[in-house]
Every structure is written in C-alpha cells, then in structure tokens.
Design a protein around this motif. Sequence first.
Motif, PDB file in Angstrom:
ATOM      1  N   ARG A   1       0.831  -1.211   0.000  1.00 54.55           N
ATOM      2  CA  ARG A   1       0.000   0.000   0.000  1.00 54.55           C
ATOM      3  C   ARG A   1       0.858   1.250   0.000  1.00 54.55           C
ATOM      4  O   ARG A   1       0.545   2.241  -0.671  1.00 54.55           O
ATOM      5  N   ALA A   2       1.958   1.226   0.756  1.00 49.12           N
ATOM      6  CA  ALA A   2       2.853   2.384   0.797  1.00 49.12           C
ATOM      7  C   ALA A   2       3.474   2.636  -0.574  1.00 49.12           C
ATOM      8  O   ALA A   2       3.618   3.792  -0.998  1.00 49.12           O
ATOM      9  N   MET A   3       3.843   1.571  -1.279  1.00 45.71           N
ATOM     10  CA  MET A   3       4.402   1.748  -2.626  1.00 45.71           C
ATOM     11  C   MET A   3       3.346   2.288  -3.579  1.00 45.71           C
ATOM     12  O   MET A   3       3.629   3.158  -4.413  1.00 45.71           O
ATOM     13  N   ALA A   4       2.133   1.790  -3.458  1.00 46.49           N
ATOM     14  CA  ALA A   4       1.049   2.289  -4.306  1.00 46.49           C
ATOM     15  C   ALA A   4       0.784   3.760  -4.026  1.00 46.49           C
ATOM     16  O   ALA A   4       0.566   4.558  -4.953  1.00 46.49           O
ATOM     17  N   SER A   5       0.809   4.142  -2.776  1.00 46.43           N
ATOM     18  CA  SER A   5       0.593   5.544  -2.411  1.00 46.43           C
ATOM     19  C   SER A   5       1.712   6.424  -2.956  1.00 46.43           C
ATOM     20  O   SER A   5       1.463   7.533  -3.466  1.00 46.43           O
ATOM     21  N   TYR A   6       2.933   5.951  -2.880  1.00 52.65           N
ATOM     22  CA  TYR A   6       4.080   6.687  -3.420  1.00 52.65           C
ATOM     23  C   TYR A   6       3.904   6.931  -4.912  1.00 52.65           C
ATOM     24  O   TYR A   6       4.089   8.056  -5.403  1.00 52.65           O
ATOM     25  N   LEU A   7       3.517   5.900  -5.645  1.00 51.30           N
ATOM     26  CA  LEU A   7       3.329   6.045  -7.090  1.00 51.30           C
ATOM     27  C   LEU A   7       2.141   6.963  -7.403  1.00 51.30           C
ATOM     28  O   LEU A   7       2.201   7.765  -8.340  1.00 51.30           O
ATOM     29  N   ALA A   8       1.078   6.852  -6.622  1.00 54.18           N
ATOM     30  CA  ALA A   8      -0.092   7.703  -6.848  1.00 54.18           C
ATOM     31  C   ALA A   8       0.242   9.172  -6.607  1.00 54.18           C
ATOM     32  O   ALA A   8      -0.206  10.056  -7.350  1.00 54.18           O
ATOM     33  N   ARG A   9       1.036   9.449  -5.586  1.00 55.77           N
ATOM     34  CA  ARG A   9       1.437  10.835  -5.317  1.00 55.77           C
ATOM     35  C   ARG A   9       2.290  11.374  -6.462  1.00 55.77           C
ATOM     36  O   ARG A   9       2.165  12.543  -6.844  1.00 55.77           O
ATOM     37  N   GLY A  10       3.153  10.533  -7.004  1.00 56.50           N
ATOM     38  CA  GLY A  10       3.952  10.955  -8.140  1.00 56.50           C
ATOM     39  C   GLY A  10       3.103  11.292  -9.346  1.00 56.50           C
ATOM     40  O   GLY A  10       3.361  12.270 -10.064  1.00 56.50           O
ATOM     41  N   LEU A  11       2.061  10.510  -9.569  1.00 57.94           N
ATOM     42  CA  LEU A  11       1.127  10.799 -10.659  1.00 57.94           C
ATOM     43  C   LEU A  11       0.371  12.098 -10.414  1.00 57.94           C
ATOM     44  O   LEU A  11       0.200  12.916 -11.317  1.00 57.94           O
ATOM     45  N   ASP A  12      -0.099  12.282  -9.198  1.00 61.83           N
ATOM     46  CA  ASP A  12      -0.932  13.441  -8.877  1.00 61.83           C
ATOM     47  C   ASP A  12      -0.213  14.760  -9.130  1.00 61.83           C
ATOM     48  O   ASP A  12      -0.820  15.731  -9.597  1.00 61.83           O
ATOM     49  N   CYS A  13       1.070  14.824  -8.810  1.00 63.98           N
ATOM     50  CA  CYS A  13       1.788  16.096  -8.923  1.00 63.98           C
ATOM     51  C   CYS A  13       2.424  16.295 -10.292  1.00 63.98           C
ATOM     52  O   CYS A  13       2.890  17.398 -10.601  1.00 63.98           O
ATOM     53  N   GLY A  14       2.459  15.242 -11.113  1.00 62.21           N
ATOM     54  CA  GLY A  14       3.027  15.388 -12.445  1.00 62.21           C
ATOM     55  C   GLY A  14       4.447  14.890 -12.579  1.00 62.21           C
ATOM     56  O   GLY A  14       5.062  15.029 -13.643  1.00 62.21           O
ATOM     57  N   ALA A  15       4.994  14.293 -11.521  1.00 61.51           N
ATOM     58  CA  ALA A  15       6.346  13.748 -11.609  1.00 61.51           C
ATOM     59  C   ALA A  15       6.390  12.502 -12.478  1.00 61.51           C
ATOM     60  O   ALA A  15       7.426  12.169 -13.061  1.00 61.51           O
TER      61      ALA A  15
END
Length: 414
Positions: free
Chosen positions: A373-387
């Motif tokens: 879940r932590a890895m999924a959250s990390y990837l989702a945050r990267g998507l959200d901000c445009g990284a």
Amino acid sequence: MDVERLADEVDDRLVGADAQLATAHPGDAPGRQPVHTVYVPAHAYTAGTVTEWGSAARAALAEHGSTPAELAAAFDLPEVSVKQVYDRVGAKLLREPVEDLRIDFEDGYGNRPDSEEDGAARAAATSLAAAVAAGDGAPFCGIRFKSLEAPTRRRGVRTLALFLDALGPLPAGFVVTLPKVTSVAQVEAMVTLTEQLERGCGYTERSLRFEIQVETPQSILGADGTALVARMIHAAAGRCTALHYGTYDYSAACGISAAFQSMDHPAADHAKAVMQVAAAGTGVRLSDGSTNVLPVGDRDAVRAAWRLHRRLVRRSLERGFYQGWDLHPAQLPSRYLAVYSFYRAGLVEAADRLRNYLARLDSGFLDEPATARAMASYLARGLDCGAVDETELRDLSAIDRDTLDRLVRRDAVA
C-alpha cells in the motif's frame, strides 16, 4: 474445548473497541494531496495571483537555471539527475504553478483597522471567486483567519464570516486554516463555528472543513501531560483535513533563537513526530512548515536559498511529510525539483516491486500488504503532482490508475 464459544466471548468483549477503532482510525484520506501550500497575504491577493506566481517562478528559473547544466550547478547536483526532471518542472510552472493557495489574514496580513480588514475580506473573496470562474485558480484553496485566542477571536470570526458571505459557493478543495491552537476547546468551538457558517451561507452540511496549525507547544503537550494534538483531531468531528506545522511560531515559543529556527531543528522533529503518530490512520494529513530564507538577491543568494529549500523539502518527503509551505514564487522551482526528483528516484524500484508483489513473484523483497500500500501511495502521489505519467507507470508496472487507487484504498492488497 468449544472454540466457537470462546471466539464469541472474545468478539463480545471487543465489539466496543472495534467500533471505536473504525470511527477514530478509518484509514488514509482518499484523493489527491497537494505538495505545498502557498501563503499570500490578503492585501496582496488578486484573481491573477496564481498566474503571476507562475510567471515569476519561470522568470527565476530562466535567470538562474536556464538549462539543466546551469540548474544542476545551482543545486550542486549531477547534471544527469537534473535532466530527468528539468522539462517536467518547467511544464509544471506553466501548467499548474500553485497546487494549494491560502489567502492569509493572520501573520502575513497583520493587525489593521476593522474597516480595512472588512473590505479586504470581501475583496479577497470576490477575487477568489473570479479566479475560480475563469479557470485561473489553484486546484486547492482557502483562507487563514486570525486565531481563536482571546485577543484576536472576534476579529477572526468576523473576517471568516464576511469572506464566506462574499465568496458564494465553496470552490472545490476549499479549506479554512485554524492557526495558533492552544486547546481542544478551540477545536470544538471551530466545529460549532463551521456548522453555523454552513447554515448561514446555505452550504451543504459538513462541507466547510478546516486544518489545524500546530505552532504552539500547548498543542503538542498539554498541561495534563497528554498530546493534545491527538485529542484535537478527534474533537474536530471529522472536519479536520490536515495538521500543518508552523516552523517559526513553534520554535519561538520553545525559546529557540531566530538564527536556529528551522524545519530541521530537533524541537521541530519532535513536534512533527508527535503529529505524525497522532494523525496516523485518522484520515488527517500532514504538512511541514516553511523556510523563511527566500531566493532573492544576487545569484549566490538565490542559489544558496534554493539549495537549502531543496534539502529541507527532500528531508520532509523522506520523513513522510508530503506537503509544505512556500512563501515566494522563486521557491517553486526548488519545490518541484525536490518533489519530482523524489518521486522519480524510486519510480522503477517501486513499480517493479509492486508488480512482482501482485503477481506473487520473487523480487528479492519480502513485502507485506502494508508495504505494498505504501508503494502504491508513493506512485499515486507521483502521478498526482506530475512527476510521473500514467503511460510510463503502466509500462513499468502493468498497473493502471484505477488499480493503483484500489491498492491505496486497500481494495486489492492481501
């Protein structure tokens, strides 16, 4: 031995604790969290503020980091690492320079005659509504009003009420910042205040939410020896969206001299550790504070401030504080450089590990559901901000955005 009867007895004994846990700790909040909050004094805010900040940020980047090599030199980083994010940072400053904007009637605005603040409250609300209508606002926005401490209480309530009355419908992502909180009673009073304002303005029930600024020692350790910030979260009756650390008020209140007040001071780390544990699993998010060392002046001064800002932002991200404050347009290049580098540095490994976890393949890591879940959250945050973009995530992980969101919500991790 009657195991079923024994299990029934344990169930009966714990039914109350189960219900309390589900209510008090429902899990992480869904949806996007902004990477920063930009604070703009109310008297300086206009409908064009977000656009103006973007222009100023791009100008600072052009002047002090017009190429990947020049920007790498500014930050004392390898050029190859800056090349990976340079174009993305430039695009972000053009497309969405400010993710979250707070119109500040507190320290950034100061104490002014009542008639002046009344007019500023109405004018700022009108400007915000115009920016939102024109598509020139930030995805998240709000107002910081004066605290509910006795000297500023009535002025703060009046400003908030006048602002909301002039604003009209609440913009998406709107939140109110409650500063300098010293008691659980202030949070309870804020709940009552938001309920009354909702009714008075015709808002949907529970649509007016607030974040708590942790900038007093009393919010970390109460007179009874308990961590009042934990009680504040639960006293907010589900209306508290985040805890924001206030670097300078908190440091000063702890007796730290101005030269040593910083986001990485041990006193700051202690306060933020308490905040982090108090908020864990509650759906209340965390935001670090700011650095007041601004990237202004000659090239050496700008570059020194950029390096400091990038280091502090990266430090916060590594410690699980995914949001912070920015106080000047020229901080946006260093903000996004730090944020984008953070999410891209671990992209390949996180995507690979998550793909292997879901496929039950050996990846060299014994990952558990919480880590997935932590890895999924990390990837989702990267998507959200445009990284990160969705196409490269699918290529790396064979996971689309819908699946990723289900993983974050625990729907697909076992």
